[in-house]
Enzyme design. Structure first.
Site, PDB file in Angstrom:
ATOM      1  CG  ASP A 306      72.597  51.356  17.438  1.00  0.00           C
ATOM      2  OD1 ASP A 306      72.181  50.533  16.380  1.00  0.00           O
ATOM      3  OD2 ASP A 306      72.375  50.911  18.538  1.00  0.00           O
TER       4      ASP A 306
HETATM    5  C1  NOJ Z   1      70.911  48.146  16.823  1.00  0.00           C
HETATM    6  C2  NOJ Z   1      71.846  47.730  18.121  1.00  0.00           C
HETATM    7  O1  NOJ Z   1      71.517  48.672  19.067  1.00  0.00           O
HETATM    8  C3  NOJ Z   1      73.320  47.480  17.461  1.00  0.00           C
HETATM    9  O2  NOJ Z   1      73.825  47.194  18.598  1.00  0.00           O
HETATM   10  C4  NOJ Z   1      73.431  46.833  16.310  1.00  0.00           C
HETATM   11  O3  NOJ Z   1      74.793  46.732  15.936  1.00  0.00           O
HETATM   12  C5  NOJ Z   1      72.524  47.465  15.251  1.00  0.00           C
HETATM   13  N1  NOJ Z   1      71.002  47.364  15.498  1.00  0.00           N
HETATM   14  C6  NOJ Z   1      72.747  46.539  13.931  1.00  0.00           C
HETATM   15  O4  NOJ Z   1      72.300  45.382  13.901  1.00  0.00           O
END
Ligand code: NOJ
Length: 777
Positions: A306
């Site tokens: 993430d």
């Molecule tokens: C953080 C989020 O937790 C995740 O779900 C997402 O895919 C990413 N950012 C990218 O935007």
């Protein structure tokens, strides 16, 4: 592989140049990459990956493991920023947040210019509930219990995304959660693992291709991502990003199954979760990624972290510095680093110092390259960048119709005393429209409406005006109050409460009306990522406005727009009808008007419990019995209960009303017992005894009375959504087999034990009326 494709591949290999081609031919004899198992199992693809990898420098390999948000070539010229510099070295494997066929083409052109071996970039995005055509938020859509619908909206989202340059979707989010304080419950499918697992399957299939999700070769399919692995939804106190402590038993029973199902459906990628899990942050958690995901589940797709999750290992107190974080994440089995720049900055030195091997890097890069081959990017790096197709596909009529269908099926009728709803078009009525959501447009799409144009969503007022235009129903409007916002600086709820100035006009409008229709809820920033709440009542002074309206004595219909279960204890007592509309997306106002008018008969049922107050949280239907269960009918001291509130929820999982009535009768089991390899048939009669055609979600729950691991008081094991004309009766049948009574034993394997079982077929998890018992021998 078709001959044509092989020729195409050869052509691109030739393009790379004579020297490279020579090593390509030579590479044909090399062994497969040690430790790498391909996702596709396709030898031709394995051969290509192996060949290409053997031509790559260590820097080029590490570059493939590096993912940025799309800011390296904002205008076509490569920017002089960090990502621009890496691009010029051919060291970006993937980018997210870039949309539009032409825009993505331009970025890909830049990449192809700088990539020595012409390795295309993989473009990703968070297409959570539609790209331009915004469907209801996932939590809402799950309330339809209509898996086919969820497949179709995911398919539509994939059609739009792939026409707009995107070949990798950071969805579905399949985190289990039991805590409405956590803002990201809006992205999931609620609290039940059985339903959540089915929804995970549906969404993966929808994104990757319904017929054959593992075949990514068409230019309208993309890679789905099972996220976030794992436990993110168990954030302590419902505070986003918070640590989690989950027993291994719970991981296997509750948190893992949707992810296992995603793999069974062929999901191409996984994303790590931000949380510390039992003392080891998920992003560097070897148990999760190596032991479980790779070794036990044989997942051979791609794992991405993430956002900045490797960097965050430092704040977690798990990595000394970014370099250490890079090592820990790679060792855990992570292939791609989103944003942290940990891999791209440190892996080379780690290899040189002998702390990691180039072979470990090869495995990660092989997984990334394979996906690019399977998506056809080497055949044509621009195959998702067809501007003509984009124009035809985005927001086409079919998808807009689907957005309406999904919104209608997502709205839950929580309460409807004295049949105050529907407000029939032919009855002369004066209706006062009150509340901040009557004219609200911006919030209707909810969070994660990535490219959904918020100015296009249909407001409640617009929907109602259009619906009742030629009717005898007349509207007056008074906003009453505003939605409180979040202060962009402090990231907290703005201190200044909305004013009560508008209350008087709202009360006056109510007094002059026959019915008051109030639209209230949360501004969309109040749920989603980093939007946890400790108080889950209606924000600001909305409840105060309702109290003022209540004094008029007029019937009140409350339509709610929010991203989580709310504490509606006062509202449930004091208003006449409640429609939980969630964030319905593009066609919000039309769907609300269809429901209010009765042109659509509500059919949705809750997938997450609504508590009586936040102190009951976490509250969910499939809890365990205690040694001292409390019985409302025969209260006794020293039992598991609260002294200030009931144990029961305000609205239970599975609850949802219709404008018609469904009577359940005649529950029968074909046998009272079955044994290994056998099954029982359970049947029930459902009769539509009301005045309208309607749809009903019939739910089957089982309780295993005694087991070597205690079982919840009941567990959903099957459901069916049926349509019944008024007066129609239908027999619904379910097969009870070993799978339905299996559970995870203490050794973490699925087992079945002999014993007695209770069974309910019901309209909701708190409906006990149709009950039977059986045994397994
Ligand atoms: C953080 C989020 O937790 C995740 O779900 C997402 O895919 C990413 N950012 C990218 O935007």
């Amino acid at each position: 592989m078709s001959l044509m494709k092989f020729i195409n591949w050869k052509k691109s290999a030739i393009l790379i140049g004579a020297v490279v081609s020579a090593s390509f031919v030579q590479a044909a004899d090399t062994d497969k990459i040690p430790g790498w198992k391909s996702y596709s199992g396709d030898e031709q693809v394995e051969f290509k990956v192996d060949s290409l990898l053997s031509m790559m420098t260590l820097d080029e390999k590490i570059g493939q493991m590096n993912q940025y948000s799309a800011n390296f070539a904002p205008t076509g010229e490569v920017a002089d920023n960090q990502s621009g510099l890496y691009l010029k070295k051919g060291m970006i494997g993937s980018t997210f947040n870039a949309f539009g066929a032409e825009n993505v083409r331009m970025l890909q052109e830049q990449n192809m210019k700088y990539s020595r071996l012409k390795i295309p970039m993989l473009f990703a995005a968070d297409v959570i509930h539609g790209l331009e055509t915004t469907f209801p938020i996932p939590l809402a859509e799950a309330c339809s219990w209509n898996l086919d619908l969820m497949e179709r909206t995911a398919r539509a989202a994939a059609e739009e995304a792939t026409a707009s340059g995107v070949a990798w979707n950071f969805a579905p989010m399949i985190d289990m959660s039991f805590d409405p304080r956590w803002g990201r419950v809006m992205e999931g499918a609620g609290e039940d693992v059985f339903l959540g697992t089915e929804v995970a399957r549906a969404r993966v299939k929808g994104f990757q291709g319904i017929e054959n999700p593992s075949d990514l070769s068409q230019n309208n399919t993309l890679i789905a991502t099972a996220k976030h692995f794992v436990g993110y939804g168990a954030a302590q106190a419902g505070r986003d990003y918070n640590s989690t402590d989950i027993s291994e038993q719970q991981l296997h029973e509750t948190y893992f199954p949707p992810f296992q199902a995603a793999i069974e459906e062929g999901v191409g990628s996984f994303m790590t979760s931000f949380n510390d899990l039992n003392g080891v942050p998920a992003t560097a958690n070897k148990y999760l990624y190596k032991n479980i995901l790779r070794d036990s589940w044989n997942f051979n797709g791609l794992v991405v972290t993430d956002y900045t999750a490797i960097l965050e290992l430092i704040a977690h107190g798990y990595a000394q510095d970014l370099k250490h974080g890079a090592q820990l994440a790679l060792e855990a089995g992570i292939d791609m680093d989103m944003i942290s720049e940990a891999f791209v900055a440190h892996l080379k030195a780690l290899v040189e110092e002998g702390k990691i091997s180039e072979g470990q890097i090869d495995v990660a890069v092989a997984r990334i390259l394979e996906m690019k081959f399977l998506l056809g990017l080497f055949d044509d790096p621009y195959r998702y960048c067809d501007a003509m197709r984009e124009q035809e596909v985005l927001m086409n009529d079919k998808f807009v119709d689907l957005a309406l269908e999904a919104a209608q099926e997502s709205m839950v009728l929580l309460k409807n005393d004295h049949n105050v709803l529907p407000l029939k078009k032919e009855e002369a009525k004066k209706v006062a429209l009150i509340g901040p959501f009557i004219n609200e447009r911006e919030s209707l799409n909810g969070e994660w409406a990535i490219k959904g144009d918020r100015s296009k969503s249909v407001t409640v007022k617009e929907g109602l005006d259009a619906k009742y235009k030629k009717s005898k129903v007349k509207f007056t409007y008074a906003k009453g109050t505003d939605l409180p916002l979040i202060d962009p600086v402090t990231q907290k709820v703005a201190v200044a409460e909305p004013s009560e100035e508008g209350f008087a006009a709202a009360v006056e409008a109510a007094e002059k009306s026959d019915v008051v229709l109030v639209a209230m809820g949360e501004n969309y920033h109040w749920s989603g990522e980093a939007a946890s709440r400790s108080d889950i009542t209606l924000p600001g002074n909305q409840r105060a406005l309702l109290k003022a309206l209540k004094k008029t004595g007029k019937p009140i219909v409350l339509v709610l727009f929010n991203g989580r279960p709310l504490d509606l204890s006062w509202e449930a007592e004091n208003v006449d009808a409640i429609v939980e509309a969630w964030y319905p997306g593009l066609m919000a106002g039309n769907a609300v008007a269809d429901i209010i008018s009765g042109d659509y008969n509500p059919s949705a049922k809750l997938v997450m419990t609504f508590p009586r107050n936040v102190g009951q949280v976490p509250i969910f239907y499939n809890q365990k019995n205690t040694g001292r269960p409390f019985n409302d009918q025969a209260p006794a001291d020293y039992r598991s209960n609260y002294i200030d509130v009931a144990n029961t929820p305000l609205y239970a999982f599975g609850h949802g009303l219709s404008y018609t009535n469904f009577e359940y009768s005649n529950l029968q089991l074909s046998e009272s017992a079955f044994s290994k390899g056998g099954s029982i048939e359970a049947s029930i009669d459902i009769t539509n005894t009301g005045d309208m055609d309607g749809e009903e979600i019939v739910q089957l729950y089982i309780h295993d009375k005694v087991a070597s691991v205690t079982r919840p008081v009941k567990e959903l094991k099957a459901f069916e959504k049926i349509a019944l004309k008024k007066g129609e009766r239908r027999q619904v049948k379910f097969t009870i087999d070993e799978e339905m009574i299996a559970f995870i034993g203490l050794d973490k394997e699925k087992i079945v034990e002999a014993g007695e079982f209770e069974l309910w077929i019901s309209k909701s998890s708190d409906d006990q009326s149709q009950y039977a018992t059986f045994s397994f021998q």
